[in-house]
Enzyme design. Structure first.
Site, PDB file in Angstrom:
ATOM      1  N   GLY A 222       0.779  -1.238   0.000  1.00 34.00           N
ATOM      2  CA  GLY A 222       0.000   0.000   0.000  1.00 34.00           C
ATOM      3  C   GLY A 222       0.806   1.282   0.000  1.00 34.00           C
ATOM      4  O   GLY A 222       0.251   2.354   0.220  1.00 34.00           O
ATOM      5  N   PRO A 264       4.760  -5.123  -0.921  1.00 30.43           N
ATOM      6  CA  PRO A 264       4.643  -3.984  -1.838  1.00 30.43           C
ATOM      7  C   PRO A 264       4.354  -4.427  -3.267  1.00 30.43           C
ATOM      8  O   PRO A 264       4.988  -5.340  -3.789  1.00 30.43           O
ATOM      9  CB  PRO A 264       6.034  -3.336  -1.759  1.00 30.43           C
ATOM     10  CG  PRO A 264       6.952  -4.461  -1.384  1.00 30.43           C
ATOM     11  CD  PRO A 264       6.161  -5.427  -0.547  1.00 30.43           C
ATOM     12  N   GLY A 265       3.373  -3.801  -3.879  1.00 31.98           N
ATOM     13  CA  GLY A 265       3.060  -4.064  -5.287  1.00 31.98           C
ATOM     14  C   GLY A 265       3.437  -2.841  -6.108  1.00 31.98           C
ATOM     15  O   GLY A 265       4.463  -2.808  -6.786  1.00 31.98           O
ATOM     16  N   ARG A 302      -7.042   2.191 -15.132  1.00 32.20           N
ATOM     17  CA  ARG A 302      -6.971   2.961 -13.881  1.00 32.20           C
ATOM     18  C   ARG A 302      -7.620   4.355 -13.943  1.00 32.20           C
ATOM     19  O   ARG A 302      -8.336   4.736 -13.021  1.00 32.20           O
ATOM     20  CB  ARG A 302      -5.516   3.058 -13.390  1.00 32.20           C
ATOM     21  CG  ARG A 302      -4.851   1.693 -13.198  1.00 32.20           C
ATOM     22  CD  ARG A 302      -3.537   1.766 -12.459  1.00 32.20           C
ATOM     23  NE  ARG A 302      -3.720   2.091 -11.061  1.00 32.20           N
ATOM     24  CZ  ARG A 302      -3.433   3.252 -10.530  1.00 32.20           C
ATOM     25  NH1 ARG A 302      -2.915   4.215 -11.264  1.00 32.20           N
ATOM     26  NH2 ARG A 302      -3.655   3.469  -9.255  1.00 32.20           N
ATOM     27  N   TYR A 306     -10.587   4.269 -11.349  1.00 32.43           N
ATOM     28  CA  TYR A 306     -10.275   4.892 -10.057  1.00 32.43           C
ATOM     29  C   TYR A 306     -10.128   6.410 -10.148  1.00 32.43           C
ATOM     30  O   TYR A 306      -9.813   7.051  -9.145  1.00 32.43           O
ATOM     31  CB  TYR A 306      -8.942   4.368  -9.499  1.00 32.43           C
ATOM     32  CG  TYR A 306      -8.798   2.871  -9.448  1.00 32.43           C
ATOM     33  CD1 TYR A 306      -9.506   2.118  -8.518  1.00 32.43           C
ATOM     34  CD2 TYR A 306      -7.929   2.210 -10.305  1.00 32.43           C
ATOM     35  CE1 TYR A 306      -9.356   0.741  -8.467  1.00 32.43           C
ATOM     36  CE2 TYR A 306      -7.774   0.832 -10.255  1.00 32.43           C
ATOM     37  CZ  TYR A 306      -8.490   0.110  -9.341  1.00 32.43           C
ATOM     38  OH  TYR A 306      -8.348  -1.240  -9.284  1.00 32.43           O
ATOM     39  N   CYS A 332     -15.261   1.522 -27.814  1.00 32.15           N
ATOM     40  CA  CYS A 332     -16.597   1.992 -28.136  1.00 32.15           C
ATOM     41  C   CYS A 332     -17.386   2.225 -26.852  1.00 32.15           C
ATOM     42  O   CYS A 332     -18.393   1.571 -26.576  1.00 32.15           O
ATOM     43  CB  CYS A 332     -17.282   0.970 -29.032  1.00 32.15           C
ATOM     44  SG  CYS A 332     -18.633   1.698 -29.917  1.00 32.15           S
ATOM     45  N   GLU A 333     -16.837   3.073 -26.043  1.00 36.05           N
ATOM     46  CA  GLU A 333     -17.401   3.531 -24.770  1.00 36.05           C
ATOM     47  C   GLU A 333     -16.590   4.743 -24.423  1.00 36.05           C
ATOM     48  O   GLU A 333     -15.489   4.919 -24.954  1.00 36.05           O
ATOM     49  CB  GLU A 333     -17.172   2.497 -23.652  1.00 36.05           C
ATOM     50  CG  GLU A 333     -18.320   1.577 -23.471  1.00 36.05           C
ATOM     51  CD  GLU A 333     -18.354   0.911 -22.108  1.00 36.05           C
ATOM     52  OE1 GLU A 333     -18.293   1.616 -21.087  1.00 36.05           O
ATOM     53  OE2 GLU A 333     -18.434  -0.316 -22.096  1.00 36.05           O
ATOM     54  N   TYR A 360      -0.729  -2.732 -12.137  1.00 39.81           N
ATOM     55  CA  TYR A 360      -2.162  -2.812 -12.444  1.00 39.81           C
ATOM     56  C   TYR A 360      -2.472  -2.181 -13.808  1.00 39.81           C
ATOM     57  O   TYR A 360      -3.540  -1.637 -14.024  1.00 39.81           O
ATOM     58  CB  TYR A 360      -2.995  -2.158 -11.332  1.00 39.81           C
ATOM     59  CG  TYR A 360      -2.617  -2.656  -9.944  1.00 39.81           C
ATOM     60  CD1 TYR A 360      -2.973  -3.932  -9.528  1.00 39.81           C
ATOM     61  CD2 TYR A 360      -1.857  -1.863  -9.067  1.00 39.81           C
ATOM     62  CE1 TYR A 360      -2.609  -4.407  -8.274  1.00 39.81           C
ATOM     63  CE2 TYR A 360      -1.479  -2.331  -7.816  1.00 39.81           C
ATOM     64  CZ  TYR A 360      -1.857  -3.596  -7.421  1.00 39.81           C
ATOM     65  OH  TYR A 360      -1.487  -4.062  -6.189  1.00 39.81           O
TER      66      TYR A 360
HETATM   67  N1  LLP Z   1      -1.200  -7.200  -0.218  1.00 40.07           N
HETATM   68  C1  LLP Z   1      -2.518  -7.429  -0.366  1.00 40.07           C
HETATM   69  C2  LLP Z   1      -3.164  -8.422   0.462  1.00 40.07           C
HETATM   70  C3  LLP Z   1      -3.238  -6.694  -1.330  1.00 40.07           C
HETATM   71  O1  LLP Z   1      -4.540  -6.904  -1.468  1.00 40.07           O
HETATM   72  C4  LLP Z   1      -2.570  -5.746  -2.137  1.00 40.07           C
HETATM   73  C5  LLP Z   1      -3.288  -4.996  -3.163  1.00 40.07           C
HETATM   74  C6  LLP Z   1      -1.184  -5.572  -1.946  1.00 40.07           C
HETATM   75  C7  LLP Z   1      -0.540  -6.316  -0.965  1.00 40.07           C
HETATM   76  C8  LLP Z   1      -0.376  -4.610  -2.763  1.00 40.07           C
HETATM   77  O2  LLP Z   1      -0.822  -3.299  -2.660  1.00 40.07           O
HETATM   78  P1  LLP Z   1       0.031  -2.141  -3.351  1.00 40.07           P
HETATM   79  O3  LLP Z   1       1.380  -2.117  -2.681  1.00 40.07           O
HETATM   80  O4  LLP Z   1       0.140  -2.475  -4.778  1.00 40.07           O
HETATM   81  O5  LLP Z   1      -0.752  -0.891  -3.135  1.00 40.07           O
HETATM   82  N2  LLP Z   1      -5.812  -2.073  -8.841  1.00 40.07           N
HETATM   83  C9  LLP Z   1      -5.674  -0.996  -7.860  1.00 40.07           C
HETATM   84  C10 LLP Z   1      -4.920  -1.448  -6.641  1.00 40.07           C
HETATM   85  C11 LLP Z   1      -5.590  -2.605  -5.948  1.00 40.07           C
HETATM   86  C12 LLP Z   1      -4.724  -3.216  -4.887  1.00 40.07           C
HETATM   87  C13 LLP Z   1      -5.279  -4.529  -4.440  1.00 40.07           C
HETATM   88  N3  LLP Z   1      -4.525  -5.130  -3.399  1.00 40.07           N
HETATM   89  C14 LLP Z   1      -4.985   0.194  -8.538  1.00 40.07           C
HETATM   90  O6  LLP Z   1      -4.638   0.102  -9.709  1.00 40.07           O
HETATM   91  O7  LLP Z   1      -4.843   1.237  -7.899  1.00 40.07           O
END
Ligand code: LLP
Length: 404
Positions: A222, A264-265, A302, A306, A332-333, A360
């Site tokens: 996050g 971290p994603g 995104r 969002y 087409c939207e 993402y």
């Molecule tokens: N751990 C868990 C259990 C999660 O559900 C997530 C993300 C992460 C880690 C990684 O979160 P990050 O570090 O990437 O913020 N598609 C959305 C984000 C959805 C995140 C879902 N879970 C976007 O593009 O903003």
């Protein structure tokens, strides 16, 4: 090697591989990982890359080669990680709303598992209770994250077992003599405010005494990255200081040492990725000058989903005079990427780049309108490598059954 790819190289890649095209710079991913390692040094810590952000197996392999572990949110992500050569003891499966059979499958694979419902906890207890350690995903009842869609820890969220159900959790744990070695939270994505992050952490730390076999505190992901100049971002150094302090205080109170995990994603791959697209048409109207691209929300959802901001640069005309554009897709939207955006003068056939598209981006792409998903290229060691070819008509037909 550089953490940024020049416009010249991006233009070359667009002409070599065609557009739309996702490009990932491994040097940037490495830099992000290193900055986490540096910030949290001194703490027993493990980083599990949240693979849902970008699961291309070449990216998984690369991130694993840096020393990171991998976090999965589905059994197929787990299988992709295994396919990419990640050993089971470096994989974490944080489930949500899944059938117990999927947890059984993950268990057979030998990975770490975080369980997010009382019913699956009970089933796990019944089946593996005494023999297998397991983690519990808690819902801390804290609102944090960039917007409601990506906030996961609040009191209306489906994720995790609400912390107010502690008594029920403990009953199940005692009933089956379960070994709870991990407590997990993931409060949301894009948490820029360290104090909100810590608020959720402290909720979890506040119940650690009920879990005598606890070894790891999994604080989720996050971390917010900047999407434009001077954009707010998570202060990782401050977060590290606060986490270290809280863990030290906990040690003083309980005399126990915990390993800290993160997932971290975005932080790992967002800034490393670019989406290149070509301008198909320019359309002057009384409302706006539309630049219509050869991509759409089928490739980068995104902004529409969002309201996310992605910086868009015209790399074919970087010194052109700035003008206002509505940048739209060819779906087409209504698929507006940006409205009233200052961009260097755009001409048809110009190549535009969307920044921060690594997380993402491709991962949420679809074949809507029966369009092909983009190709993906990875820059490694200064060289470009095609890591996914563009879809073809065969891909659209692959699972459709031919009737005679
Ligand atoms: N751990 C868990 C259990 C999660 O559900 C997530 C993300 C992460 C880690 C990684 O979160 P990050 O570090 O990437 O913020 N598609 C959305 C984000 C959805 C995140 C879902 N879970 C976007 O593009 O903003």
């Amino acid at each position: 090697m550089k953490e940024t790819i020049t416009s010249e190289i991006l233009l070359e890649l667009a002409s070599k591989y065609g557009t739309p095209l996702y490009v990932y710079n491994t040097e940037k991913i490495k830099g992000q990982y290193q900055s986490l390692i540096n910030a949290f040094s001194g703490l027993p810590v493990r980083f599990f890359y949240a693979s849902k952000a970008l699961t291309n197996i070449h990216i998984l392999k690369f991130i694993h080669s840096l020393g990171a572990s991998i976090d999965c949110s589905s059994i197929n992500e787990l299988k992709l990680a295994r396919y990419a050569g990640v050993p089971a003891d470096k994989i974490l499966y944080t489930s949500n709303s899944i059938h117990f059979s999927e947890i059984e499958e993950a268990q057979r694979e030998g990975v770490s598992i975080n369980i997010d419902s009382l019913s699956n906890l009970e089933k796990f207890g019944e089946k593996f209770g005494h023999s297998s350690p397991v983690g519990i995903r808690l819902r801390p009842n804290v609102m944090a994250g960039g917007n409601l869609k990506i906030s996961t820890g609040h009191d209306k969220s489906k994720f995790g077992i609400p912390v107010d159900k502690l008594e029920e959790i403990l009953n199940v744990v005692q009933k089956y003599k379960m070994h709870i070695t991990v407590l997990h939270i993931h409060t949301g994505s894009e948490i820029s405010d360290v104090s909100m992050f810590m608020k959720a952490v402290n909720v979890m730390l506040g119940i650690t005494q009920y879990f005598p076999e606890l070894q790891c505190l999994d604080l989720g992901g996050g971390f917010k990255v900047p999407y434009k100049e001077n954009d707010v971002q998570t202060d990782i150094a401050l977060l590290a200081t606060e986490v270290k302090q809280s863990i030290a205080d906990l040690k003083k109170r309980q005399g126990r040492n915990f390993e800290v995990w993160f997932e971290p994603g975005k932080y790992m791959v967002s800034e490393a990725g670019s989406l290149l697209a070509k301008v198909n048409v320019l359309k002057e109207t009384t409302a706006a000058t539309f630049a219509g691209l050869d991509t759409g929300f089928n490739h980068l959802i995104r902004p529409m989903f969002y309201g996310s901001y992605h910086q868009i640069d015209n790399i074919s005309n970087p010194t052109g005079a700035k003008k206002k554009y509505a940048v739209v897709g060819n779906i087409c939207e209504t698929d507006t990427f940006a409205w009233d955006r200052d961009i260097s003068e755009i001409r048809e056939e110009d190549i535009l780049v969307f920044r921060n598209a690594g997380a993402y981006g491709f991962e949420m792409a679809s074949n809507f309108n029966s369009r092909f998903r983009p190709a993906e290229v990875m820059i490694f060691d200064g060289k470009d490598e095609l890591i996914r070819r563009r879809d073809t008509l065969d891909d659209l037909l692959r699972n459709q059954l031919v009737t005679t």
